[in-house]
Design a protein around this motif. Structure first.
Motif, PDB file in Angstrom:
ATOM      1  N   ARG A 222     -55.897  81.318 -23.016  1.00 41.63           N
ATOM      2  CA  ARG A 222     -55.925  79.919 -22.599  1.00 41.63           C
ATOM      3  C   ARG A 222     -57.181  79.622 -21.797  1.00 41.63           C
ATOM      4  O   ARG A 222     -57.870  80.538 -21.317  1.00 41.63           O
ATOM      5  CB  ARG A 222     -54.684  79.584 -21.755  1.00 41.63           C
ATOM      6  N   ASP A 223     -57.462  78.349 -21.647  1.00 45.85           N
ATOM      7  CA  ASP A 223     -58.535  77.886 -20.777  1.00 45.85           C
ATOM      8  C   ASP A 223     -57.923  77.624 -19.405  1.00 45.85           C
ATOM      9  O   ASP A 223     -57.139  76.683 -19.247  1.00 45.85           O
ATOM     10  CB  ASP A 223     -59.149  76.602 -21.344  1.00 45.85           C
ATOM     11  N   PRO A 224     -58.224  78.442 -18.387  1.00 43.43           N
ATOM     12  CA  PRO A 224     -57.578  78.260 -17.087  1.00 43.43           C
ATOM     13  C   PRO A 224     -57.917  76.938 -16.423  1.00 43.43           C
ATOM     14  O   PRO A 224     -57.209  76.497 -15.515  1.00 43.43           O
ATOM     15  CB  PRO A 224     -58.092  79.445 -16.261  1.00 43.43           C
ATOM     16  N   LEU A 225     -58.997  76.284 -16.870  1.00 42.25           N
ATOM     17  CA  LEU A 225     -59.398  75.006 -16.282  1.00 42.25           C
ATOM     18  C   LEU A 225     -58.910  73.811 -17.090  1.00 42.25           C
ATOM     19  O   LEU A 225     -59.295  72.677 -16.804  1.00 42.25           O
ATOM     20  CB  LEU A 225     -60.914  74.945 -16.156  1.00 42.25           C
ATOM     21  N   ALA A 226     -58.071  74.035 -18.095  1.00 39.98           N
ATOM     22  CA  ALA A 226     -57.654  72.958 -18.989  1.00 39.98           C
ATOM     23  C   ALA A 226     -56.997  71.807 -18.219  1.00 39.98           C
ATOM     24  O   ALA A 226     -57.259  70.640 -18.486  1.00 39.98           O
ATOM     25  CB  ALA A 226     -56.699  73.498 -20.048  1.00 39.98           C
ATOM     26  N   ALA A 227     -56.142  72.134 -17.257  1.00 37.05           N
ATOM     27  CA  ALA A 227     -55.450  71.070 -16.518  1.00 37.05           C
ATOM     28  C   ALA A 227     -56.411  70.237 -15.712  1.00 37.05           C
ATOM     29  O   ALA A 227     -56.297  69.007 -15.648  1.00 37.05           O
ATOM     30  CB  ALA A 227     -54.389  71.687 -15.596  1.00 37.05           C
ATOM     31  N   THR A 228     -57.412  70.862 -15.094  1.00 40.17           N
ATOM     32  CA  THR A 228     -58.373  70.095 -14.308  1.00 40.17           C
ATOM     33  C   THR A 228     -59.258  69.241 -15.198  1.00 40.17           C
ATOM     34  O   THR A 228     -59.648  68.134 -14.825  1.00 40.17           O
ATOM     35  CB  THR A 228     -59.247  71.034 -13.461  1.00 40.17           C
ATOM     36  N   LYS A 229     -59.576  69.726 -16.399  1.00 41.76           N
ATOM     37  CA  LYS A 229     -60.390  68.937 -17.328  1.00 41.76           C
ATOM     38  C   LYS A 229     -59.612  67.720 -17.805  1.00 41.76           C
ATOM     39  O   LYS A 229     -60.183  66.633 -17.976  1.00 41.76           O
ATOM     40  CB  LYS A 229     -60.800  69.805 -18.532  1.00 41.76           C
ATOM     41  N   THR A 230     -58.303  67.877 -18.016  1.00 44.51           N
ATOM     42  CA  THR A 230     -57.472  66.744 -18.422  1.00 44.51           C
ATOM     43  C   THR A 230     -57.440  65.669 -17.343  1.00 44.51           C
ATOM     44  O   THR A 230     -57.525  64.484 -17.607  1.00 44.51           O
ATOM     45  CB  THR A 230     -56.042  67.220 -18.734  1.00 44.51           C
ATOM     46  N   GLN A 231     -57.332  66.124 -16.071  1.00 45.88           N
ATOM     47  CA  GLN A 231     -57.311  65.180 -14.958  1.00 45.88           C
ATOM     48  C   GLN A 231     -58.623  64.424 -14.856  1.00 45.88           C
ATOM     49  O   GLN A 231     -58.659  63.215 -14.604  1.00 45.88           O
ATOM     50  CB  GLN A 231     -57.021  65.927 -13.658  1.00 45.88           C
ATOM     51  N   GLU A 232     -59.743  65.133 -15.058  1.00 46.02           N
ATOM     52  CA  GLU A 232     -61.058  64.492 -14.984  1.00 46.02           C
ATOM     53  C   GLU A 232     -61.220  63.476 -16.105  1.00 46.02           C
ATOM     54  O   GLU A 232     -61.785  62.385 -15.892  1.00 46.02           O
ATOM     55  CB  GLU A 232     -62.148  65.557 -15.080  1.00 46.02           C
ATOM     56  N   ALA A 233     -60.727  63.806 -17.291  1.00 46.65           N
ATOM     57  CA  ALA A 233     -60.833  62.885 -18.420  1.00 46.65           C
ATOM     58  C   ALA A 233     -60.016  61.624 -18.212  1.00 46.65           C
ATOM     59  O   ALA A 233     -60.404  60.518 -18.604  1.00 46.65           O
ATOM     60  CB  ALA A 233     -60.383  63.593 -19.701  1.00 46.65           C
ATOM     61  N   ALA A 234     -58.861  61.792 -17.523  1.00 46.12           N
ATOM     62  CA  ALA A 234     -58.011  60.635 -17.260  1.00 46.12           C
ATOM     63  C   ALA A 234     -58.655  59.709 -16.230  1.00 46.12           C
ATOM     64  O   ALA A 234     -58.466  58.527 -16.236  1.00 46.12           O
ATOM     65  CB  ALA A 234     -56.642  61.116 -16.765  1.00 46.12           C
TER      66      ALA A 234
END
Length: 234
Positions: A222-234
Motif C-alpha cells: 500500500r501507499d502509506p501516504l494515501a490517506a493524506t493525499k486524499t485529504q489534500e485533494a479534497a
C-alpha cells in the motif's frame, strides 16, 4: 532547496538478497558520480519494522540528499536506484524537505533546513551507539517500538541502520508536529531520552524533521501516504 529521499527496497528471493548485499559495496563507487547528490547512506534493516538487532536480509534502504527536486527526480532514474528497483519485489521512495535539524552525522550536518512544518511530517533520529551501552540501548528499543506501533496517529515507521547494533536510524511519519511531540513526551520514549542524556549512550546524535512532499511506489502492498493525499485533494 534541498530535497531528501528515502528509498526502501524489499527483496524476497535468495538470489536477489545475495545480489543486494554485494551492491552495498558496489554502489559506493557509483553514488559519488550521480549529479546533484550531496549526501547518501546505504542502510540495512532489522526484523519486524526494523526496530530490532536481528538483521532483516530482505529490506534495504538508500537515504539521499539532493541539491534540488529536479536533480532528485533525474538521479533516481540512474544506477544504483534504478537497478535496485528493477530487482526488488517492492519499493517505495519518499520525498522530503528538511525544516529542522540538530546534531551531526559522520561529523557533519547533512541537511539544510528551510521554513517550518506543513501538514504530515517525518521524524528521523540517527545515533552512533557506544559499544559499552549497546545492551542497555537494545533493552529499551522493543518497548519503545511497541508503543510507537500501538499509537493510532502514526502513519508510517521503519528502523534502518548503517552498521548493525551500533549505527541506527529511526524514521516515522506523523499527521502533524503536535502529535509527534505529544508521543515523544510520554512513556518509554521519554524515559529513553532521559537515559540517553543522563548515561551518555551515544557518541553522535542527529535529530531531523521533514515536510513530506511526495511518494512513489508502495510498501507492504500500500501507499502509506494515501490517506493524506486524499485529504489534500479534497
Amino acid at each position: 532547496m534541498q530535497t531528501v529521499t528515502l528509498s526502501l527496497f524489499r527483496f524476497d528471493r535468495a538470489l536477489t538478497r545475495f545480489w543486494v548485499i554485494g551492491q552495498m559495496g558496489a554502489a559506493r563507487f557509483v553514488l559519488p558520480r550521480v549529479d546533484g547528490l550531496n549526501f547518501w547512506k546505504l542502510c540495512g534493516s532489522g526484523t519486524g519494522e526494523g526496530f530490532t538487532p536481528k538483521p532483516n536480509w530482505g529490506t534495504w534502504a538508500i537515504l539521499a540528499g539532493w541539491d534540488s527536486r529536479a536533480q532528485a527526480d533525474a538521479g533516481l532514474q540512474r544506477a544504483p536506484f534504478s537497478q535496485w528497483r528493477a530487482r526488488a519485489d517492492e519499493s517505495m521512495t519518499l520525498y522530503l524537505e528538511p525544516y529542522s535539524a540538530r546534531g551531526q552525522w559522520g561529523g557533519a550536518q547533512p541537511f539544510a533546513p528551510v521554513g517550518g512544518p506543513d501538514g504530515p511530517i517525518a521524524a528521523m533520529t540517527r545515533a552512533t551507539v557506544k559499544p559499552a551501552r549497546a545492551l542497555r540501548f537494545w533493552g529499551r528499543v522493543p518497548d519503545i517500538s511497541a508503543k510507537v506501533g500501538a499509537d493510532p496517529n502514526i502513519i508510517f515507521k521503519i528502523g534502518i541502520g548503517e552498521v548493525p547494533l551500533l549505527h541506527q536510524v529511526t524514521f516515522s511519519i506523523w499527521p502533524d508536529a503536535e502529535t509527534m511531540a505529544a508521543f515523544a513526551r510520554r512513556g518509554p520514549h521519554a524515559e529513553a531520552i532521559r537515559a540517553v542524556r543522563d548515561e551518555g549512550w551515544f557518541n553522535e546524535e542527529l535529530y531531523a524533521r521533514f515536510r513530506i512532499t511526495g511518494s512513489v511506489g508502495t510498501w507492504q502492498g500500500r501507499d502509506p501516504l494515501a490517506a493524506t493525499k486524499t485529504q489534500e485533494a479534497a
